[in-house]
Design a protein around this motif. Structure first.
Motif, short mmCIF file in Angstrom:
data_model
loop_
_atom_site.label_atom_id
_atom_site.label_comp_id
_atom_site.label_asym_id
_atom_site.label_seq_id
_atom_site.Cartn_x
_atom_site.Cartn_y
_atom_site.Cartn_z
N MET A 1 0.83 -1.20 0.00
CA MET A 1 0.00 0.00 0.00
C MET A 1 0.87 1.26 0.00
O MET A 1 0.52 2.26 -0.65
N GLU A 2 1.99 1.21 0.70
CA GLU A 2 2.92 2.34 0.68
C GLU A 2 3.43 2.58 -0.74
O GLU A 2 3.52 3.74 -1.19
N GLU A 3 3.76 1.50 -1.44
CA GLU A 3 4.23 1.63 -2.82
C GLU A 3 3.14 2.20 -3.72
O GLU A 3 3.40 3.07 -4.57
N CYS A 4 1.92 1.71 -3.55
CA CYS A 4 0.80 2.19 -4.37
C CYS A 4 0.57 3.68 -4.17
O CYS A 4 0.34 4.43 -5.13
N LEU A 5 0.64 4.11 -2.93
CA LEU A 5 0.36 5.51 -2.63
C LEU A 5 1.57 6.40 -2.87
O LEU A 5 1.48 7.62 -2.69
N SER A 6 2.68 5.81 -3.30
CA SER A 6 3.87 6.59 -3.63
C SER A 6 4.05 6.76 -5.14
O SER A 6 5.01 7.41 -5.58
N ILE A 7 3.16 6.18 -5.93
CA ILE A 7 3.27 6.29 -7.38
C ILE A 7 3.14 7.75 -7.81
O ILE A 7 2.15 8.41 -7.50
N ALA A 8 4.15 8.24 -8.50
CA ALA A 8 4.24 9.67 -8.81
C ALA A 8 3.51 10.01 -10.09
O ALA A 8 4.11 10.24 -11.13
N SER A 9 2.19 10.05 -10.01
CA SER A 9 1.38 10.50 -11.14
C SER A 9 0.24 11.34 -10.59
O SER A 9 -0.44 10.94 -9.64
N SER A 10 0.02 12.50 -11.19
CA SER A 10 -1.07 13.38 -10.73
C SER A 10 -2.26 13.35 -11.68
O SER A 10 -3.19 14.14 -11.52
N ASN A 11 -2.24 12.44 -12.66
CA ASN A 11 -3.39 12.24 -13.54
C ASN A 11 -4.20 11.08 -12.99
O ASN A 11 -3.66 10.00 -12.74
N LEU A 12 -5.50 11.26 -12.82
CA LEU A 12 -6.34 10.26 -12.15
C LEU A 12 -6.31 8.91 -12.87
O LEU A 12 -6.11 7.87 -12.25
N ALA A 13 -6.52 8.92 -14.18
CA ALA A 13 -6.56 7.66 -14.93
C ALA A 13 -5.21 6.95 -14.89
O ALA A 13 -5.14 5.73 -14.71
N ASP A 14 -4.16 7.70 -15.09
CA ASP A 14 -2.82 7.12 -15.10
C ASP A 14 -2.45 6.58 -13.72
O ASP A 14 -1.91 5.47 -13.60
N TYR A 15 -2.73 7.35 -12.67
CA TYR A 15 -2.42 6.89 -11.33
C TYR A 15 -3.15 5.60 -10.99
O TYR A 15 -2.55 4.61 -10.55
N ASN A 16 -4.46 5.59 -11.20
CA ASN A 16 -5.26 4.39 -10.87
C ASN A 16 -4.78 3.17 -11.64
O ASN A 16 -4.68 2.07 -11.08
N SER A 17 -4.51 3.34 -12.92
CA SER A 17 -4.09 2.20 -13.73
C SER A 17 -2.73 1.68 -13.27
O SER A 17 -2.49 0.46 -13.26
N GLN A 18 -1.84 2.56 -12.87
CA GLN A 18 -0.54 2.13 -12.36
C GLN A 18 -0.68 1.34 -11.06
O GLN A 18 0.05 0.37 -10.82
N VAL A 19 -1.62 1.76 -10.20
CA VAL A 19 -1.88 1.01 -8.97
C VAL A 19 -2.39 -0.39 -9.30
O VAL A 19 -1.94 -1.39 -8.73
N VAL A 20 -3.34 -0.47 -10.23
CA VAL A 20 -3.88 -1.77 -10.64
C VAL A 20 -2.77 -2.66 -11.18
O VAL A 20 -2.67 -3.84 -10.82
N ILE A 21 -1.93 -2.12 -12.04
CA ILE A 21 -0.86 -2.91 -12.63
C ILE A 21 0.13 -3.39 -11.58
O ILE A 21 0.60 -4.54 -11.62
N LYS A 22 0.43 -2.56 -10.60
CA LYS A 22 1.33 -2.97 -9.51
C LYS A 22 0.73 -4.15 -8.74
O LYS A 22 1.43 -5.13 -8.44
N ILE A 23 -0.56 -4.08 -8.45
CA ILE A 23 -1.20 -5.18 -7.72
C ILE A 23 -1.26 -6.43 -8.59
O ILE A 23 -1.04 -7.55 -8.10
N LEU A 24 -1.52 -6.27 -9.88
CA LEU A 24 -1.52 -7.42 -10.80
C LEU A 24 -0.16 -8.11 -10.78
O LEU A 24 -0.08 -9.34 -10.77
#
Length: 226
Positions: A103-126
């Protein structure tokens, strides 16, 4: 070739990941209109008082904005607040030591675009769950149609033979359009798990974070293989 499609949601529920796991290609539907009170900018965790929404603050100039046109209001310190809420409410969970760093890694993803940030979180969990489905973005396909026609065109553009829909898709999709284009329409058979949670009575369909904290990565991977 099985194709599934969904808006890029914020730390989605486990059923979202099940649909991806059962697909050959998953498409983040990022160039469609933002939906108020949806799950692109919020999701739920569990607290001693019941469910709690973790909401990403966004700059929304118009409800006609597309998801990939929305920026996150980073100056409000939402990442620290979300991480603190997760820490406080899952510190006693069985798999806290395993999942909190994720969760720390997910919340540290450096993107301020909503779609890009969310998709990067999903990909990290995948990646953590060892789900190898290829993920792409709908804006890359340049498709201008809407509704069922848009879904069909995405599947066709990717040479798909089957569209895997969420179980609720039958309420708004025109099944005849899929038939007309010789695309098999399949609905997810995912059965939401009931499991032991922290803090009393079971609350269904929370963010996958809740399942992970209570069951761990290995158990979650096995469940998604069903």
């Amino acid at each position: 070739m099985i194709i599934s499609i969904h808006q890029p949601n914020y730390i989605p529920w486990i059923g979202y990941f099940y649909k991806i796991a059962k697909s050959d290609i998953f498409v983040f539907l990022d160039d469609v209109q933002y939906e108020k009170n949806g799950f692109t900018d919020r999701n739920r965790i569990k607290t001693p008082q019941g469910e709690l929404y973790l909401k990403i603050p966004i700059n929304l100039e118009s409800h006609l904005q597309k998801i990939n046109q929305i920026d996150i209001r980073e100056h409000l310190g939402w990442r620290e607040k979300h991480l603190k809420s997760i820490d406080m409410n899952y510190r006693k969970s069985k798999y806290y030591r395993e999942i909190f760093p994720l969760m720390e890694e997910c919340l540290s993803i450096a993107s301020s675009n909503l779609a890009d940030y969310n998709s990067q979180v999903v990909i990290k969990i995948l990646n953590v769950l060892d789900i190898g489905t290829k993920c792409i973005y709908s804006h890359e396909l340049g498709i201008a149609t809407a509704g069922t026609e848009r879904l069909v065109e995405i599947v066709r553009r990717l040479d798909g033979s089957t569209y895997l829909s969420g179980s609720g898709g039958s309420k708004y999709q025109d099944e005849e359009i899929f038939k007309a284009h010789s695309i098999q329409l399949s609905y997810s058979r995912f059965i939401p798990p009931k499991y032991t949670q922290c803090w009393g009575d079971f609350i269904p369909n929370l963010s996958i974070a809740d399942y992970l904290f209570n069951n761990g990565i290995s158990d979650c991977s096995k469940y998604l293989e069903l």
